[in-house]
Design an enzyme around this catalytic site. Sequence first.
Site, PDB file in Angstrom:
ATOM      1  N   ASN A 119      80.589  43.435  18.781  1.00  0.00           N
ATOM      2  CA  ASN A 119      80.342  44.397  19.854  1.00  0.00           C
ATOM      3  C   ASN A 119      80.624  45.822  19.417  1.00  0.00           C
ATOM      4  O   ASN A 119      80.025  46.757  19.908  1.00  0.00           O
ATOM      5  CB  ASN A 119      81.195  44.059  21.082  1.00  0.00           C
ATOM      6  CG  ASN A 119      80.734  42.768  21.725  1.00  0.00           C
ATOM      7  OD1 ASN A 119      79.562  42.631  22.048  1.00  0.00           O
ATOM      8  ND2 ASN A 119      81.634  41.819  21.861  1.00  0.00           N
ATOM      9  N   GLU A 165      81.332  33.418  34.772  1.00  0.00           N
ATOM     10  CA  GLU A 165      81.558  34.598  33.934  1.00  0.00           C
ATOM     11  C   GLU A 165      82.910  35.227  34.259  1.00  0.00           C
ATOM     12  O   GLU A 165      83.374  35.177  35.405  1.00  0.00           O
ATOM     13  CB  GLU A 165      80.438  35.620  34.159  1.00  0.00           C
ATOM     14  CG  GLU A 165      79.121  35.214  33.531  1.00  0.00           C
ATOM     15  CD  GLU A 165      79.240  35.009  32.035  1.00  0.00           C
ATOM     16  OE1 GLU A 165      79.250  35.994  31.293  1.00  0.00           O
ATOM     17  OE2 GLU A 165      79.325  33.845  31.600  1.00  0.00           O
ATOM     18  N   TYR A 175      61.537  65.176 -18.774  1.00  0.00           N
ATOM     19  CA  TYR A 175      61.012  65.974 -17.669  1.00  0.00           C
ATOM     20  C   TYR A 175      60.741  67.384 -18.153  1.00  0.00           C
ATOM     21  O   TYR A 175      61.650  68.071 -18.653  1.00  0.00           O
ATOM     22  CB  TYR A 175      62.060  65.977 -16.548  1.00  0.00           C
ATOM     23  CG  TYR A 175      61.634  66.632 -15.266  1.00  0.00           C
ATOM     24  CD1 TYR A 175      60.400  66.355 -14.696  1.00  0.00           C
ATOM     25  CD2 TYR A 175      62.484  67.518 -14.613  1.00  0.00           C
ATOM     26  CE1 TYR A 175      60.029  66.952 -13.502  1.00  0.00           C
ATOM     27  CE2 TYR A 175      62.118  68.113 -13.424  1.00  0.00           C
ATOM     28  CZ  TYR A 175      60.896  67.833 -12.870  1.00  0.00           C
ATOM     29  OH  TYR A 175      60.524  68.408 -11.686  1.00  0.00           O
ATOM     30  N   ARG A 187      78.591  49.797  22.590  1.00  0.00           N
ATOM     31  CA  ARG A 187      79.919  50.036  22.012  1.00  0.00           C
ATOM     32  C   ARG A 187      79.882  50.319  20.509  1.00  0.00           C
ATOM     33  O   ARG A 187      80.881  50.739  19.932  1.00  0.00           O
ATOM     34  CB  ARG A 187      80.827  48.825  22.296  1.00  0.00           C
ATOM     35  CG  ARG A 187      81.372  48.827  23.717  1.00  0.00           C
ATOM     36  CD  ARG A 187      82.043  47.507  24.065  1.00  0.00           C
ATOM     37  NE  ARG A 187      81.050  46.461  24.305  1.00  0.00           N
ATOM     38  CZ  ARG A 187      81.363  45.169  24.516  1.00  0.00           C
ATOM     39  NH1 ARG A 187      82.630  44.795  24.488  1.00  0.00           N
ATOM     40  NH2 ARG A 187      80.421  44.288  24.745  1.00  0.00           N
ATOM     41  N   GLY A 202      69.857  43.242  23.891  1.00  0.00           N
ATOM     42  CA  GLY A 202      70.939  44.075  24.422  1.00  0.00           C
ATOM     43  C   GLY A 202      71.055  45.416  23.711  1.00  0.00           C
ATOM     44  O   GLY A 202      70.558  45.606  22.600  1.00  0.00           O
ATOM     45  N   SER A 243      73.360  61.572 -34.535  1.00  0.00           N
ATOM     46  CA  SER A 243      74.060  61.983 -33.323  1.00  0.00           C
ATOM     47  C   SER A 243      73.421  63.223 -32.720  1.00  0.00           C
ATOM     48  O   SER A 243      72.833  64.039 -33.430  1.00  0.00           O
ATOM     49  CB  SER A 243      75.523  62.302 -33.653  1.00  0.00           C
ATOM     50  OG  SER A 243      76.175  61.126 -34.036  1.00  0.00           O
TER      51      SER A 243
HETATM   52  C1  UD1 Z   1      77.538  35.796  27.202  1.00  0.00           C
HETATM   53  C2  UD1 Z   1      77.691  34.649  28.206  1.00  0.00           C
HETATM   54  C3  UD1 Z   1      79.136  34.221  28.265  1.00  0.00           C
HETATM   55  C4  UD1 Z   1      79.623  33.810  26.898  1.00  0.00           C
HETATM   56  C5  UD1 Z   1      79.370  34.934  25.906  1.00  0.00           C
HETATM   57  C6  UD1 Z   1      79.662  34.436  24.512  1.00  0.00           C
HETATM   58  C7  UD1 Z   1      75.990  35.050  29.897  1.00  0.00           C
HETATM   59  C8  UD1 Z   1      75.726  35.520  31.279  1.00  0.00           C
HETATM   60  N1  UD1 Z   1      77.249  35.114  29.494  1.00  0.00           N
HETATM   61  O1  UD1 Z   1      78.298  36.896  27.699  1.00  0.00           O
HETATM   62  O2  UD1 Z   1      79.291  33.135  29.165  1.00  0.00           O
HETATM   63  O3  UD1 Z   1      81.009  33.485  26.960  1.00  0.00           O
HETATM   64  O4  UD1 Z   1      78.005  35.344  25.944  1.00  0.00           O
HETATM   65  O5  UD1 Z   1      79.588  35.479  23.585  1.00  0.00           O
HETATM   66  O6  UD1 Z   1      75.096  34.616  29.221  1.00  0.00           O
HETATM   67  N2  UD1 Z   1      70.906  39.847  25.855  1.00  0.00           N
HETATM   68  C9  UD1 Z   1      69.555  39.961  26.029  1.00  0.00           C
HETATM   69  N3  UD1 Z   1      69.091  40.400  27.220  1.00  0.00           N
HETATM   70  C10 UD1 Z   1      69.910  40.756  28.235  1.00  0.00           C
HETATM   71  C11 UD1 Z   1      71.293  40.617  28.046  1.00  0.00           C
HETATM   72  C12 UD1 Z   1      71.779  40.147  26.854  1.00  0.00           C
HETATM   73  O7  UD1 Z   1      68.780  39.664  25.109  1.00  0.00           O
HETATM   74  O8  UD1 Z   1      69.407  41.162  29.285  1.00  0.00           O
HETATM   75  C13 UD1 Z   1      71.407  39.373  24.566  1.00  0.00           C
HETATM   76  C14 UD1 Z   1      72.296  40.396  23.880  1.00  0.00           C
HETATM   77  O9  UD1 Z   1      71.539  41.206  23.005  1.00  0.00           O
HETATM   78  C15 UD1 Z   1      73.257  39.521  23.105  1.00  0.00           C
HETATM   79  C16 UD1 Z   1      73.354  38.253  23.953  1.00  0.00           C
HETATM   80  O10 UD1 Z   1      72.219  38.246  24.784  1.00  0.00           O
HETATM   81  O11 UD1 Z   1      72.758  39.158  21.841  1.00  0.00           O
HETATM   82  C17 UD1 Z   1      74.623  38.190  24.787  1.00  0.00           C
HETATM   83  O12 UD1 Z   1      74.651  39.239  25.721  1.00  0.00           O
HETATM   84  P1  UD1 Z   1      75.983  39.870  26.243  1.00  0.00           P
HETATM   85  O13 UD1 Z   1      75.688  40.833  27.306  1.00  0.00           O
HETATM   86  O14 UD1 Z   1      76.804  40.340  25.103  1.00  0.00           O
HETATM   87  O15 UD1 Z   1      76.700  38.589  26.882  1.00  0.00           O
HETATM   88  P2  UD1 Z   1      78.216  38.403  27.113  1.00  0.00           P
HETATM   89  O16 UD1 Z   1      78.675  39.324  28.184  1.00  0.00           O
HETATM   90  O17 UD1 Z   1      78.922  38.458  25.821  1.00  0.00           O
END
Ligand code: UD1
Length: 485
Positions: free
Chosen positions: A235, A162, A394, A19, A15, A412
Amino acid sequence: MTAHRPTAVIVLAAGGGTRMKSDTPKVLHPIGGRSLLQHALTAAREIQPEHLVVVVRHDRDRVVDHIAVVDPMVVVADQDDVPGTGRAVECGLDVLPADLGGTVVVTMGDVPLLTGETLRGLVAAHVEAGSAVTVITAELTDPSGYGRILRDADGNVVANVEHKDASDEQRAIAEVNAGLYAFDLQVLRRALTQVGQDNAQGEKYLTDVLAVVHAEGGAITAHRLDDRWQTEGVNDRVQLARLGAELNRRTVEAWMREGVTVVDPRTTWIDADVSLGRDVTIHPQTQLLGASTIGSGVTLGPDTTLTDVEIADGASVSRTQGSLAVIGAGATVGPFAYLRPGTVLGVQGKIGTFVETKNAQIGDGAKVPHLSYVGDAEIGEGTNIGAGTIFANYDGVEKHHTTIGKHVKTGSHNTFVAPVHVGDGAATGGGAVVRRDVPPGALAVSTGPQRHIDDWVQRKRPGSKAAAAAAAAAGQENREDQGSA
Ligand code: UD1
Ligand code: MG
């Protein structure tokens, strides 16, 4: 425990972290001296997976370089253009052999307080129940933003919805998906092929696997976790500080339970990789950072910051900043010392007040007590360096080395102009500028004999308070001379 060893852990770290408003990828921001991702990897390693996979995409090269440093055995998987946690896991599975079975655990790269112990409990619950999916859930007073766990009339988990896709009725559900799971690997692989992107975010959701598994008749278990800190993700920078403070609170408390006295836990910061012996006492405003190791009975602080410093038993360090230094048993440092890399202080040695050291080996029982700079030098055992001494290392072009022998006593306000060597048992006079080697046992003096230009002040500063004071003192002396004559 090895019976529950998972086939793989997949850590999601693709991700963007928008933020954070940062040039540094979110998962590389540190708390407690480790990046968020390193915390996730440390927890994952504790359950000894056969394969540890990290899924990357955003700022991919920097994240991969960091992984190579903190855990070179990690397998990196690149996520493609399809967005969503489901696609991320699919890309993670793609780097593993196709015929693998067993349990796969999925965690997040931005959830730093999750422990290996919690993951162990998750895997044990999953294996013992023989479930297809086990999801960690939490009951939150403010569940907004999270996925909600949907159960049927009998209380069985049937799906996750979600927040952005949920009805008002579903949003009232307090039980949320923590985003941490154990899956049957084969079931997960198959289920993901059936997950689409028809939702509010147009993403391929990992969470949709739950409904697919339920429709197939597979068992889903909710593994409740009461410690909300362990499921909280970072976040933004407000959460980074909040979780950093909580991690520190936990670390400091754990050390207190191991026999460390912490006078003010709120102003004491201890990184995750620091180790401390019994009966260490830490005074307020002290930070122990990096991989510092502190022996037993050591007293630290107040107002002290030590990074990658090694301190032996019974030493004490106050109001000091230090990094990459080694302090011997029973030695004392500070107040107001600055120890730079390569400082090694011997047993019962002393680095005192307003002293800066760098690449300096100071022997057992040797002392640099006051107002000095010791750079690129070796000082033998039992030697005492006079107040206000400068090791002039130096020459404007290159750095040079100084050696002072054993049991030397320097005057001293000396300057040692490197490269120079002072032999064992030698001495130097006050104010000496030592440019040539001093033989063992010799006294080195370099200042000229003192001479006086009489009445210089009265002649050059007539009418000044100094001249008046001098004239008055001279009169007094004359009267005393006459009186005694
Ligand atoms: C996700 C869950 C949600 C849960 C929450 C808990 C899903 C769809 N939703 O939401 O149910 O309550 O976590 O914190 O899974 N990431 C990737 N690739 C992507 C998208 C995300 O690797 O394409 C990684 C991000 O880097 C992060 C994690 O997955 O480490 C979570 O992604 P994020 O978009 O924050 O999920 P949430 O909306 O928090
Ligand atoms: Mg999201």
